[in-house]
Design a protein around this motif. Structure first.
Motif, PDB file in Angstrom:
ATOM      1  N   GLU A  58      10.959  25.037  23.059  1.00  0.00           N
ATOM      2  CA  GLU A  58      10.754  24.675  24.456  1.00  0.00           C
ATOM      3  C   GLU A  58       9.346  24.995  24.937  1.00  0.00           C
ATOM      4  O   GLU A  58       8.909  24.497  25.972  1.00  0.00           O
ATOM      5  N   ASN A  59       8.611  25.817  24.185  1.00  0.00           N
ATOM      6  CA  ASN A  59       7.242  26.141  24.562  1.00  0.00           C
ATOM      7  C   ASN A  59       6.204  25.234  23.915  1.00  0.00           C
ATOM      8  O   ASN A  59       5.021  25.302  24.268  1.00  0.00           O
ATOM      9  N   ILE A  60       6.608  24.398  22.989  1.00  0.00           N
ATOM     10  CA  ILE A  60       5.666  23.483  22.349  1.00  0.00           C
ATOM     11  C   ILE A  60       4.992  22.557  23.365  1.00  0.00           C
ATOM     12  O   ILE A  60       3.762  22.405  23.347  1.00  0.00           O
ATOM     13  N   PRO A  61       5.737  21.928  24.284  1.00  0.00           N
ATOM     14  CA  PRO A  61       5.047  21.084  25.265  1.00  0.00           C
ATOM     15  C   PRO A  61       4.090  21.875  26.152  1.00  0.00           C
ATOM     16  O   PRO A  61       3.071  21.338  26.613  1.00  0.00           O
ATOM     17  N   ARG A  62       4.394  23.137  26.400  1.00  0.00           N
ATOM     18  CA  ARG A  62       3.512  23.958  27.237  1.00  0.00           C
ATOM     19  C   ARG A  62       2.193  24.250  26.526  1.00  0.00           C
ATOM     20  O   ARG A  62       1.121  24.215  27.135  1.00  0.00           O
ATOM     21  N   LYS A  63       2.264  24.536  25.239  1.00  0.00           N
ATOM     22  CA  LYS A  63       1.004  24.780  24.513  1.00  0.00           C
ATOM     23  C   LYS A  63       0.213  23.491  24.389  1.00  0.00           C
ATOM     24  O   LYS A  63      -1.029  23.513  24.454  1.00  0.00           O
ATOM     25  N   ASP A  64       0.901  22.359  24.229  1.00  0.00           N
ATOM     26  CA  ASP A  64       0.171  21.092  24.148  1.00  0.00           C
ATOM     27  C   ASP A  64      -0.441  20.727  25.494  1.00  0.00           C
ATOM     28  O   ASP A  64      -1.554  20.181  25.551  1.00  0.00           O
ATOM     29  N   ALA A  65       0.246  21.036  26.585  1.00  0.00           N
ATOM     30  CA  ALA A  65      -0.323  20.809  27.909  1.00  0.00           C
ATOM     31  C   ALA A  65      -1.537  21.703  28.128  1.00  0.00           C
ATOM     32  O   ALA A  65      -2.520  21.293  28.777  1.00  0.00           O
ATOM     33  N   ALA A  66      -1.496  22.921  27.589  1.00  0.00           N
ATOM     34  CA  ALA A  66      -2.647  23.817  27.708  1.00  0.00           C
ATOM     35  C   ALA A  66      -3.857  23.243  26.969  1.00  0.00           C
ATOM     36  O   ALA A  66      -4.987  23.304  27.467  1.00  0.00           O
ATOM     37  N   ASP A  86       7.125  13.591  22.630  1.00  0.00           N
ATOM     38  CA  ASP A  86       7.982  13.794  21.459  1.00  0.00           C
ATOM     39  C   ASP A  86       8.971  14.935  21.684  1.00  0.00           C
ATOM     40  O   ASP A  86      10.111  14.877  21.214  1.00  0.00           O
ATOM     41  N   HIS A  87       8.553  15.984  22.385  1.00  0.00           N
ATOM     42  CA  HIS A  87       9.436  17.131  22.565  1.00  0.00           C
ATOM     43  C   HIS A  87      10.230  17.090  23.864  1.00  0.00           C
ATOM     44  O   HIS A  87      11.404  17.457  23.891  1.00  0.00           O
ATOM     45  N   ASP A  88       9.595  16.635  24.944  1.00  0.00           N
ATOM     46  CA  ASP A  88      10.317  16.561  26.214  1.00  0.00           C
ATOM     47  C   ASP A  88      11.214  15.333  26.293  1.00  0.00           C
ATOM     48  O   ASP A  88      12.187  15.318  27.051  1.00  0.00           O
ATOM     49  N   GLY A  89      10.886  14.299  25.549  1.00  0.00           N
ATOM     50  CA  GLY A  89      11.612  13.048  25.637  1.00  0.00           C
ATOM     51  C   GLY A  89      10.970  12.121  26.644  1.00  0.00           C
ATOM     52  O   GLY A  89      10.193  12.552  27.503  1.00  0.00           O
ATOM     53  N   ILE A 102      13.318  18.822  22.097  1.00  0.00           N
ATOM     54  CA  ILE A 102      14.069  19.910  22.719  1.00  0.00           C
ATOM     55  C   ILE A 102      15.545  19.551  22.782  1.00  0.00           C
ATOM     56  O   ILE A 102      16.429  20.362  22.459  1.00  0.00           O
ATOM     57  N   GLU A 103      15.837  18.336  23.201  1.00  0.00           N
ATOM     58  CA  GLU A 103      17.234  17.894  23.244  1.00  0.00           C
ATOM     59  C   GLU A 103      17.833  17.848  21.840  1.00  0.00           C
ATOM     60  O   GLU A 103      18.977  18.241  21.627  1.00  0.00           O
ATOM     61  N   ALA A 104      17.054  17.378  20.867  1.00  0.00           N
ATOM     62  CA  ALA A 104      17.554  17.333  19.490  1.00  0.00           C
ATOM     63  C   ALA A 104      17.860  18.728  18.976  1.00  0.00           C
ATOM     64  O   ALA A 104      18.828  18.931  18.227  1.00  0.00           O
ATOM     65  N   TRP A 105      17.049  19.718  19.383  1.00  0.00           N
ATOM     66  CA  TRP A 105      17.325  21.090  18.946  1.00  0.00           C
ATOM     67  C   TRP A 105      18.598  21.629  19.585  1.00  0.00           C
ATOM     68  O   TRP A 105      19.376  22.343  18.946  1.00  0.00           O
TER      69      TRP A 105
END
Length: 239
Positions: A58-66, A86-89, A102-105
């Protein structure tokens, strides 16, 4: 910006060879992963790993946004933002049928016998995992954006791990519903695409000894983050 270089042109450069050599430090070598992929983990350990790894997911999109927030290059941003989708959908109404990572996980968690609520509310999250993931997000926020991109190059080694994990889960953990493995299958094609872009960026921008050393250090740091994450889970769920 210099012309884009495909990874096939970079395979023999000392810099890229040094980056690729980090495969020996990738967390697929961690004892917990070795046990997981040889069928030696109990259901409790598998569920513990899934629940804790969710915090990373769930933190992958946050690091990519950073990374995006620090990146001045519009062409890089146009391609990098795909990682967040890809991660948030996709947004509602986009017409894209593919669910986000995230949903897939979360579907993997449910397939393994966990409830969605107990994963999302972090009740199983161990402190070491939180510390490692938060340190990674903070790194991408505070370091130069090219170094943050370099830290993502652990994706160079991810496809092999994903393929091995799918095989192991199907063979040794049949109690996990097969539909729950969608996340791993999606990463088989997403990770190579993503790491090719990241490698292009790093090789285009890291042209001095100092900048290349910084990129190598960033990748080393990310390897340490992933290893520390596995250490924390392994200790919390040891049997």
């Amino acid at each position: 910006m210099t012309a884009t270089l495909g990874t096939s042109h970079l395979a023999d450069t000392p810099f890229v060879a040094t980056l690729r050599a980090h495969s020996r430090r990738y967390h697929d070598q961690h004892p917990l992963h070795v046990r997981m992929n040889t069928g030696l983990c109990s259901p409790r350990q598998i569920r513990g790993w899934i629940a804790n790894r969710y915090y990373y997911q769930e933190n992958i999109p946050r690091k990519d946004a950073a990374i995006l927030s620090n990146c001045p290059d519009v062409e890089v941003r146009r391609r990098w933002i795909r990682r967040i989708t890809d991660h948030d959908g996709p947004a509602p109404g986009d017409g894209a049928p593919v669910e986000g990572g995230i949903e897939a996980w979360l579907r993997l968690a449910e397939a393994a016998g966990l409830t969605r609520d107990e994963v999302v509310d972090h009740r199983h999250l161990v402190p070491g995992v939180r510390f490692a993931v938060d340190a990674y997000v903070n790194f991408t926020r505070t370091r130069p954006w090219v170094e943050a991109v370099a830290s993502s190059l652990t994706e160079l080694f991810a496809p092999d791990l994903m393929a091995e994990r799918i095989t192991a889960f199907e063979r040794y953990y049949p109690w996990i519903e097969p539909a729950g493995l969608t996340y791993f299958r999606n990463r088989l094609h997403q990770a190579p695409r993503d790491c090719e872009h990241a490698l292009e960026i790093v090789t285009q921008h890291c042209l001095t000894v100092e900048s290349q050393a910084a990129a190598v250090d960033a990748l080393s740091f990310k390897c340490d983050v992933l290893w520390s994450l596995m250490d924390a889970i392994d200790k919390a769920y040891e049997e």
